[in-house]
Design a protein around this motif. Structure first.
Motif, PDB file in Angstrom:
ATOM      1  N   PHE A   9       0.945  -1.264   0.172  1.00  0.00           N
ATOM      2  CA  PHE A   9      -0.010   0.192   0.157  1.00  0.00           C
ATOM      3  C   PHE A   9       0.595   0.758  -0.198  1.00  0.00           C
ATOM      4  CE2 PHE A   9      -2.750  -2.653   2.911  1.00  0.00           C
ATOM      5  CZ  PHE A   9      -3.491  -3.296   1.763  1.00  0.00           C
ATOM      6  N   ALA A  10       0.634   2.361  -0.876  1.00  0.00           N
ATOM      7  CA  ALA A  10       1.640   3.355  -1.445  1.00  0.00           C
ATOM      8  C   ALA A  10       0.907   4.407  -0.798  1.00  0.00           C
ATOM      9  CB  ALA A  10       1.734   3.524  -2.349  1.00  0.00           C
ATOM     10  N   THR A  11       1.786   5.190   0.333  1.00  0.00           N
ATOM     11  CA  THR A  11       0.825   6.837   0.543  1.00  0.00           C
ATOM     12  C   THR A  11       1.732   7.735   0.084  1.00  0.00           C
ATOM     13  OG1 THR A  11       2.150   6.371   2.811  1.00  0.00           O
ATOM     14  CG2 THR A  11       0.847   5.791   2.822  1.00  0.00           C
ATOM     15  N   GLY A  12       3.103   7.547  -1.272  1.00  0.00           N
ATOM     16  CA  GLY A  12       3.525   8.196  -1.221  1.00  0.00           C
ATOM     17  C   GLY A  12       6.041   8.622   0.032  1.00  0.00           C
ATOM     18  N   GLN A  54      -2.092   2.106  -4.658  1.00  0.00           N
ATOM     19  CA  GLN A  54      -1.251   3.507  -4.556  1.00  0.00           C
ATOM     20  C   GLN A  54      -3.460   3.930  -3.777  1.00  0.00           C
ATOM     21  OE1 GLN A  54       1.252   5.035  -6.522  1.00  0.00           O
ATOM     22  NE2 GLN A  54       0.982   6.064  -4.630  1.00  0.00           N
ATOM     23  N   PHE A  55      -2.746   3.906  -2.161  1.00  0.00           N
ATOM     24  CA  PHE A  55      -3.224   4.761  -0.996  1.00  0.00           C
ATOM     25  C   PHE A  55      -3.493   6.750  -1.650  1.00  0.00           C
ATOM     26  CE2 PHE A  55      -4.023   0.484  -0.221  1.00  0.00           C
ATOM     27  CZ  PHE A  55      -5.596   0.648   0.337  1.00  0.00           C
ATOM     28  N   ALA A  56      -2.338   7.179  -1.494  1.00  0.00           N
ATOM     29  CA  ALA A  56      -2.157   8.368  -1.687  1.00  0.00           C
ATOM     30  C   ALA A  56      -0.636   8.745  -2.366  1.00  0.00           C
ATOM     31  CB  ALA A  56      -2.543   9.414   0.123  1.00  0.00           C
ATOM     32  N   ASN A  57      -0.288   9.622  -2.615  1.00  0.00           N
ATOM     33  CA  ASN A  57       1.152  10.129  -2.909  1.00  0.00           C
ATOM     34  C   ASN A  57       1.774  11.510  -2.001  1.00  0.00           C
ATOM     35  OD1 ASN A  57       3.937   9.242  -4.210  1.00  0.00           O
ATOM     36  ND2 ASN A  57       2.893   9.153  -6.269  1.00  0.00           N
ATOM     37  N   GLU A  66      -8.061  10.019   7.700  1.00  0.00           N
ATOM     38  CA  GLU A  66      -9.337   9.497   6.253  1.00  0.00           C
ATOM     39  C   GLU A  66      -8.622   9.096   5.955  1.00  0.00           C
ATOM     40  OE1 GLU A  66     -11.752   8.334   3.306  1.00  0.00           O
ATOM     41  OE2 GLU A  66     -12.147   8.661   5.225  1.00  0.00           O
ATOM     42  N   LEU A  67      -7.157   8.645   5.386  1.00  0.00           N
ATOM     43  CA  LEU A  67      -6.281   7.603   4.296  1.00  0.00           C
ATOM     44  C   LEU A  67      -6.247   7.140   5.706  1.00  0.00           C
ATOM     45  CD1 LEU A  67      -3.970   6.817   2.843  1.00  0.00           C
ATOM     46  CD2 LEU A  67      -2.594   8.772   3.014  1.00  0.00           C
ATOM     47  N   THR A  90       3.914   1.701   2.876  1.00  0.00           N
ATOM     48  CA  THR A  90       5.381   2.649   2.231  1.00  0.00           C
ATOM     49  C   THR A  90       4.713   4.014   2.419  1.00  0.00           C
ATOM     50  OG1 THR A  90       4.583   3.190  -0.174  1.00  0.00           O
ATOM     51  CG2 THR A  90       6.859   1.457   0.168  1.00  0.00           C
ATOM     52  N   HIS A  91       6.167   4.503   3.433  1.00  0.00           N
ATOM     53  CA  HIS A  91       5.193   5.296   4.613  1.00  0.00           C
ATOM     54  C   HIS A  91       6.437   6.926   4.500  1.00  0.00           C
ATOM     55  CE1 HIS A  91       3.298   7.520   7.649  1.00  0.00           C
ATOM     56  NE2 HIS A  91       1.572   7.458   7.281  1.00  0.00           N
TER      57      HIS A  91
END
Length: 326
Positions: A9-12, A54-57, A66-67, A90-91
């Motif tokens: 799960f990618a968050t940027g 992709q959850f956020a970037n 919310e995330l 990834t964070h």
């Protein structure tokens, strides 16, 4: 036949950041999408199937409730997916300890959940992102990683979410663990645990709530006035965390204002702005109704107090027990 895989799960964050030059100091976090990032990972020929989403970037300074909810729901679903071996998130490193601790307290320990980040952008000379990720893959794919709660993998070390914190602004070796230090050592080719799993078979400790109570952190400084507490209460605070001097201390006026807040039904936790050390109970806590943060720094103490209040745990004696079992 079901093919086993690890969900990513990618968050940027910096691990997905680009500077545009290998030697440029500044960079933009969250520029690589998960597909592009996993294409780079594929060149490492890791012995694992990775499924990305992709959850956020974003830079993790913009992490939000919310995330957190979306990550929690997705990680919860992964716990019941027979094909999923574990989860990697990834964070960005700035708020990684908060995300890790929140998920640690609200997820079962059936499968590994690992946060990985970087201190150098993906195109920087000496970038640490791919190595940290490769290490996270080894941890997330190891059955012995289950039962240890959420883990943070940085600089060849594995930290438990209960202990992990960012302790340097720039160094690759930016994370420390207190009070226990790292719980394992990992490289892309090896993994050594420093002890057995301590939460094997444990369900989620607390329910996750979309709307968490408002809990500001009051940072102690010389000469501060009680207005700091009054303004937080006027803003609708349901709990307060003091990032105090030394052993969770504060000027007398602040302590009196916090004791008055308790009498108004607001939970108050004493923590410390000092980098390391326990904040234990002291005689005045009983009379004032304060909660001692023990090993939790202000950021994680805030998360735990929010969870306790959301789950209906408002009695300071009961809350103290919860803070003591970290």
């Amino acid at each position: 036949m079901i093919q086993k895989h690890i969900k990513v799960f990618a968050t940027g964050g910096t691990i997905a950041g680009i500077a545009g030059s290998a030697t440029r100091r500044d960079y933009r976090p969250g520029q690589l999408g998960i597909d592009e990032f996993l294409a780079k990972v594929a060149e490492l020929d890791l012995p694992a199937k990775l499924v990305g989403e992709q959850f956020a970037n974003i830079g993790s300074e913009d992490m939000n409730p919310e995330l957190w909810r979306r990550l929690h729901d997705a990680a919860s679903a992964a716990m019941y997916d027979d094909a999923c071996l574990g989860v990697i998130i990834t964070h960005g490193t700035d708020t990684a300890e908060e995300t890790a601790f929140l998920l640690d307290q609200t997820l079962p320990t059936a499968k590994p959940v690992v946060l990985a980040g970087a201190m150098r952008a993906a195109d920087a000379v000496g970038s640490d992102g791919l190595r940290n990720f490769a290490n996270a893959v080894r941890v997330a794919g190891d059955p012995e990683a289950a039962g240890r709660g959420v883990l943070v993998v940085m600089s060849d070390r594995v930290f438990a979410a209960r202990d992990a914190r960012k302790a340097h602004t720039e160094n690759v070796d930016a994370f420390k663990g207190f009070p226990r230090g790292p719980v394992g050592y990992v490289t892309p080719t090896s993994l050594e645990w420093f002890g057995p799993a301590w939460r094997a078979g444990e369900p989620a400790r607390y329910a996750f709530f979309d709307a968490m109570p408002k809990v500001p952190i009051i940072y102690a400084y010389a000469g501060m006035s009680a207005d700091n507490v009054t303004q937080a209460l006027d803003g609708g605070a349901k709990g307060l965390v003091l990032a105090g001097f030394g052993h969770g201390n504060a000027p007398r006026g602040i302590r009196d204002a916090l004791a008055d807040a308790v009498r108004q039904g607001v939970a108050v936790v004493r923590s410390s702005r000092v980098d390391e050390g326990l904040v234990d109970r002291e005689p005045e806590d009983d009379a004032a109704g304060f909660i001692a943060a023990r090993a939790l720094g202000p950021a994680r103490a805030r998360i735990l107090l929010q969870l306790l209040l959301a789950n209906g745990i408002t009695d300071p004696v009961r809350a103290q027990v919860e803070f003591g079992r970290r």
